[in-house]
Design a protein around this motif. Structure first.
Motif, mmCIF file in Angstrom:
data_model
loop_
_atom_site.group_PDB
_atom_site.id
_atom_site.type_symbol
_atom_site.label_atom_id
_atom_site.label_comp_id
_atom_site.label_asym_id
_atom_site.label_seq_id
_atom_site.Cartn_x
_atom_site.Cartn_y
_atom_site.Cartn_z
ATOM 1 N N GLU A 164 0.795 -1.153 0.141
ATOM 2 C CA GLU A 164 -0.093 0.037 -0.016
ATOM 3 C C GLU A 164 0.689 1.281 0.100
ATOM 4 O O GLU A 164 2.125 1.316 0.516
ATOM 5 C CB GLU A 164 -1.004 0.222 1.278
ATOM 6 N N ASP A 165 0.488 2.396 -0.692
ATOM 7 C CA ASP A 165 0.982 3.515 -0.501
ATOM 8 C C ASP A 165 -0.147 4.609 0.108
ATOM 9 O O ASP A 165 -1.336 4.324 0.297
ATOM 10 C CB ASP A 165 1.097 4.012 -2.003
ATOM 11 N N GLU A 166 0.441 5.817 0.495
ATOM 12 C CA GLU A 166 -0.407 6.510 1.148
ATOM 13 C C GLU A 166 0.118 8.029 0.585
ATOM 14 O O GLU A 166 1.273 8.560 0.509
ATOM 15 C CB GLU A 166 -0.328 6.539 2.649
ATOM 16 N N LEU A 167 -1.070 8.809 0.424
ATOM 17 C CA LEU A 167 -0.794 10.348 0.200
ATOM 18 C C LEU A 167 -0.677 11.036 1.196
ATOM 19 O O LEU A 167 -1.386 10.756 2.319
ATOM 20 C CB LEU A 167 -2.094 10.691 -0.585
ATOM 21 N N ARG A 168 0.255 11.969 1.293
ATOM 22 C CA ARG A 168 0.521 12.763 2.350
ATOM 23 C C ARG A 168 0.582 14.261 1.990
ATOM 24 O O ARG A 168 0.995 14.890 0.990
ATOM 25 C CB ARG A 168 2.106 12.533 2.981
ATOM 26 N N ILE A 169 0.192 15.201 2.943
ATOM 27 C CA ILE A 169 0.533 16.651 2.821
ATOM 28 C C ILE A 169 1.839 16.976 3.092
ATOM 29 O O ILE A 169 2.620 16.454 3.913
ATOM 30 C CB ILE A 169 -0.560 17.272 3.724
ATOM 31 N N ILE A 170 2.496 17.743 2.152
ATOM 32 C CA ILE A 170 3.735 18.426 2.368
ATOM 33 C C ILE A 170 3.739 19.621 2.468
ATOM 34 O O ILE A 170 3.315 20.573 1.649
ATOM 35 C CB ILE A 170 4.541 17.657 1.306
ATOM 36 N N VAL A 171 4.580 20.234 3.202
ATOM 37 C CA VAL A 171 5.099 21.814 3.329
ATOM 38 C C VAL A 171 6.314 21.984 3.616
ATOM 39 O O VAL A 171 7.071 20.848 4.020
ATOM 40 C CB VAL A 171 4.177 22.350 4.674
ATOM 41 N N SER A 172 6.931 23.182 3.547
ATOM 42 C CA SER A 172 8.336 23.507 3.718
ATOM 43 C C SER A 172 8.527 23.429 5.189
ATOM 44 O O SER A 172 7.560 23.549 6.177
ATOM 45 C CB SER A 172 8.689 24.982 3.196
ATOM 46 N N GLU A 245 3.516 9.150 -0.542
ATOM 47 C CA GLU A 245 4.496 9.006 0.569
ATOM 48 C C GLU A 245 5.906 8.391 -0.275
ATOM 49 O O GLU A 245 6.662 8.728 0.442
ATOM 50 C CB GLU A 245 4.046 8.007 1.606
ATOM 51 N N LEU A 246 5.711 7.708 -1.268
ATOM 52 C CA LEU A 246 6.837 7.032 -1.821
ATOM 53 C C LEU A 246 7.738 8.136 -2.458
ATOM 54 O O LEU A 246 8.916 7.609 -2.708
ATOM 55 C CB LEU A 246 6.362 6.043 -2.977
ATOM 56 N N THR A 247 7.130 9.128 -2.944
ATOM 57 C CA THR A 247 8.105 10.131 -3.745
ATOM 58 C C THR A 247 8.860 11.188 -2.773
ATOM 59 O O THR A 247 9.292 12.314 -3.129
ATOM 60 C CB THR A 247 7.151 10.901 -4.731
ATOM 61 N N LEU A 260 2.712 15.334 6.548
ATOM 62 C CA LEU A 260 1.554 15.405 7.463
ATOM 63 C C LEU A 260 0.645 14.479 6.915
ATOM 64 O O LEU A 260 0.354 14.326 6.130
ATOM 65 C CB LEU A 260 0.967 16.651 7.480
ATOM 66 N N ALA A 261 0.052 13.596 8.188
ATOM 67 C CA ALA A 261 -0.994 12.621 7.559
ATOM 68 C C ALA A 261 -2.245 13.528 7.611
ATOM 69 O O ALA A 261 -2.476 14.537 8.340
ATOM 70 C CB ALA A 261 -1.046 11.638 8.933
ATOM 71 N N ILE A 262 -3.222 13.025 6.917
ATOM 72 C CA ILE A 262 -4.543 13.875 7.123
ATOM 73 C C ILE A 262 -5.575 13.179 7.974
ATOM 74 O O ILE A 262 -5.814 11.970 7.840
ATOM 75 C CB ILE A 262 -5.186 13.912 5.509
ATOM 76 N N GLU A 263 -5.886 13.798 8.707
ATOM 77 C CA GLU A 263 -6.829 13.452 10.072
ATOM 78 C C GLU A 263 -8.132 13.277 9.404
ATOM 79 O O GLU A 263 -8.610 13.975 8.636
ATOM 80 C CB GLU A 263 -6.926 14.348 11.031
ATOM 81 N N GLY A 264 -8.735 12.003 9.720
ATOM 82 C CA GLY A 264 -10.048 11.644 9.680
ATOM 83 C C GLY A 264 -10.601 11.117 8.088
ATOM 84 O O GLY A 264 -11.460 10.820 7.632
ATOM 85 N N ILE A 265 -9.448 10.927 7.057
ATOM 86 C CA ILE A 265 -9.579 10.726 5.693
ATOM 87 C C ILE A 265 -8.720 9.799 5.525
ATOM 88 O O ILE A 265 -7.198 9.564 5.555
ATOM 89 C CB ILE A 265 -9.399 11.975 4.760
ATOM 90 N N SER A 266 -9.039 8.556 4.699
ATOM 91 C CA SER A 266 -8.269 7.468 4.241
ATOM 92 C C SER A 266 -7.670 7.947 3.055
ATOM 93 O O SER A 266 -8.427 8.192 1.995
ATOM 94 C CB SER A 266 -8.888 6.159 4.212
ATOM 95 N N THR A 267 -6.355 8.031 2.911
ATOM 96 C CA THR A 267 -5.406 8.189 1.569
ATOM 97 C C THR A 267 -4.767 7.319 1.123
ATOM 98 O O THR A 267 -3.931 7.400 0.472
ATOM 99 C CB THR A 267 -4.674 9.656 1.942
ATOM 100 N N ARG A 268 -4.985 5.856 1.576
ATOM 101 C CA ARG A 268 -4.166 4.888 1.169
ATOM 102 C C ARG A 268 -4.689 4.285 -0.061
ATOM 103 O O ARG A 268 -5.758 4.241 -0.469
ATOM 104 C CB ARG A 268 -4.394 3.757 2.275
#
Length: 329
Positions: A164-172, A245-247, A260-268
């Motif tokens: 499984e892969d997961e989407l993540r929020i990224i910031v500087s 997350e892989l990138t 950052l993980a996204i609270e309350g939402i599955s991004t897998r």
């Protein structure tokens, strides 16, 4: 002149895409080469195989009769080649694989390189494309194995879950949200500008779909067509983004970006390996699939994907352990 397998391959490509232009791109040939091969095949068979409708080529009754025969012949010849060239004494051969963008650019390069170092007589050629293109080429038998992020519709293609892969929020690192561990919806959506992939990107579409009605709160200031460009823009402080997350392993490991993980939402999302149902699994394919399986069997951490040295250590250890277990009585 005798009919060739290449002519059949081109015929199949035109039949499935309905256009010479699309078939030429799929086969990595010029349009004139595809047109000439198709015209020669129709001449040798004594008549047309397609009806012309504007720019589209649609199979006629003769073409519909030939299509399954051509596909079967292609697979039979390739299976014979695989069977007769198999060397049981050592692992050798050339493997053709295709991978979707995130997997092809960020997951497979290190394992492929390591596998070829461990087996000097093996060559692995990898094409990076989207999931739909990967599915089509595997279904045609042009590619041995595919590694994809999306779903599969073609019944001729077998899909095996990988990991499984997961989407993540990224910031500087200097962004106000960098002090948080999770991204909260809808509160944090309005606190930043957004840098997203172009319209039609799978990652961007998944992100917006998972946001639901909250997607209307996104203040998208720019769109970029490549993951690397997005990471540089976020690192420069243009805004936040959402990526696989892989990138982002290397950037988060060195502290250039905050994830950052996204609270309350599955991004897998499920990553899968695909192959044709009727394609013979050679010893080389079997060994490479087992090698890829090590990444999930050993609970591979994402941080290993950012370091060839650490991945090398883990996979060598796991490969040795697997070899010992096969030799045990």
């Amino acid at each position: 002149m005798a009919i060739t397998l290449r002519q059949f391959e081109i015929f199949i490509a035109v039949a499935e895409t309905t256009q010479v232009t699309k078939a030429s791109k799929m086969m990595f040939l010029t349009q004139s080469a595809v047109s000439m091969a198709l015209a020669e095949l129709e001449h040798q068979l004594g008549g047309p195989l397609f009806d012309r409708h504007g720019r589209s080529l649609l199979l006629n009754d003769r073409g519909r009769y030939l299509l399954p025969i051509a596909k079967k012949l292609i697979f039979q010849v390739r299976n014979v080649e695989s069977m007769l060239t198999e060397n049981k004494a050592s692992l050798a051969g050339s493997l053709e694989i295709i991978a979707s963008s995130s997997i092809g650019n960020y997951v497979l390069p290190y394992p492929v390189g390591l596998f070829m170092r461990m087996h000097p007589d093996v060559r692995i050629n990898m094409l990076v494309a989207n999931t739909r293109q990967a599915e089509r080429l595997v279904a045609q038998g042009v590619i041995d194995l595919g590694f994809v992020e999306g779903g599969i519709a073609d019944e001729a293609v077998r899909r095996t879950p990988w990991f499984e892969d997961e989407l993540r929020i990224i910031v500087s690192a200097s962004h106000p949200l960098a002090t948080q561990e999770v991204f909260r919806i809808p509160d944090d959506l309005e606190k930043t500008a957004w840098v997203l992939r172009e319209e039609g990107s799978g990652t961007a579409e998944i992100f917006k779909t998972r946001l639901g009605n909250h997607a209307a709160l996104l203040n998208v200031v720019t769109r970029m067509g490549h993951t690397e460009a997005i990471k540089k823009a976020v690192e420069a402080g243009v805004g936040a983004s959402c990526l696989s997350e892989l990138t982002i392993c290397r950037e988060t490991e060195y502290g250039w970006l905050k994830s950052l993980a996204i609270e309350g939402i599955s991004t897998r999302r499920q990553l899968s390996i695909i192959q044709h149902q009727d394609k013979m699994t050679t010893r080389l394919m079997e060994e490479f699939l087992r090698f890829c399986g090590i990444m999930t069997e050993c609970g591979l951490s994402r941080e290993y994907l950012s370091s060839p040295r650490r991945l090398d250590e883990l996979l060598r250890y796991a490969a040795g352990a697997a070899a010992d277990s096969r030799q045990a009585p």
